[in-house]
Design a protein around this motif. Sequence first.
Motif, PDB file in Angstrom:
ATOM      1  N   ASP A 172       0.828  -1.208   0.000  1.00  0.00           N
ATOM      2  CA  ASP A 172       0.000   0.000   0.000  1.00  0.00           C
ATOM      3  C   ASP A 172       0.866   1.264   0.000  1.00  0.00           C
ATOM      4  N   LYS A 195       1.266   4.026  -2.991  1.00  0.00           N
ATOM      5  CA  LYS A 195       1.038   5.437  -2.712  1.00  0.00           C
ATOM      6  C   LYS A 195       2.217   6.278  -3.201  1.00  0.00           C
ATOM      7  N   GLU A 232       2.153   9.219  -6.062  1.00  0.00           N
ATOM      8  CA  GLU A 232       2.643  10.562  -5.773  1.00  0.00           C
ATOM      9  C   GLU A 232       3.675  11.017  -6.796  1.00  0.00           C
TER      10      GLU A 232
END
Length: 283
Positions: A269, A273, A277
């Motif tokens: 996870d 992420k 980004e």
Amino acid sequence: QAIDFYKIVNPVLLTSSPLVSDIVGEIGESSSHYFCLDDYSKLEGTFKELVDFEHELLQKVNTSFSVSDLLVNTRKPSNGKSYFLPQGVDCEHFQKRIDQIPDEIKKIPKPVAGFFGLISEWINLDVIEKCLNTYPNYSFIFIGKSLRNLNPLKQFKNFFYLGEIQYSMLPNYASLFDLGLIPFEVNELTIAANPLKLLEYISMGIPVLSSDLPEVRKFKDLVFIAKNDNEFVGLIKRSIEDNLPERNRKRIEKAQEYSWKSIAERISDIIQKTELEKKNISR
């Protein structure tokens, strides 16, 4: 070469070794991540260059994952994205196998306090000798490669050193344990450690007695923690008496929260992420 051979595009680089610092940024990776498993600066015999490599690596990676809060706070990448990485345990492997205890150890008198792992400089053998003296009717089993002189302990009739045991067979031998021991010296090296054996012990549903380590304190409701040698010795009997079905069920349930599947999902996870980004920034 492997990247070219398999035609890999935008790989994600994961490493637990500071030695690859010069590779980061050179293989076209979309992101890079460092898994810090120990404070290498405190390990005996560590080359100074290893610490330098780690510093260089932290200037390059997108995230770092560390096994203790101390390392989370001291092994931060230049962007500050440092995460706690709990140890993971193979819960399916570390289960009690009472019906598979090897014949060679079945006759060892109960109760049994046991340890498995590398017997290195961070193991407090002095406190084990005190335990052997204090509890002559308890058996103490040690399993694992030893880098220490165990002759002083072998003089005791209630000390049993089994040497190295194959990983596949380890739960069979540990199923004789009524208590799992973590007799670590408390020093700059071990306060940064997160002993995996704690999770392996509780996955098998047995009580644990440990030295006072920061990461062990997180399990204080299910683990006995000794602040000094005298307390460690004094807690042996109480710890073994806590080998109760309901308490052991709670230990197993806690271990399942740290299964490799659960840990992998958390890491995945965070990496996803990070990837998102980076894509948003590049647009």
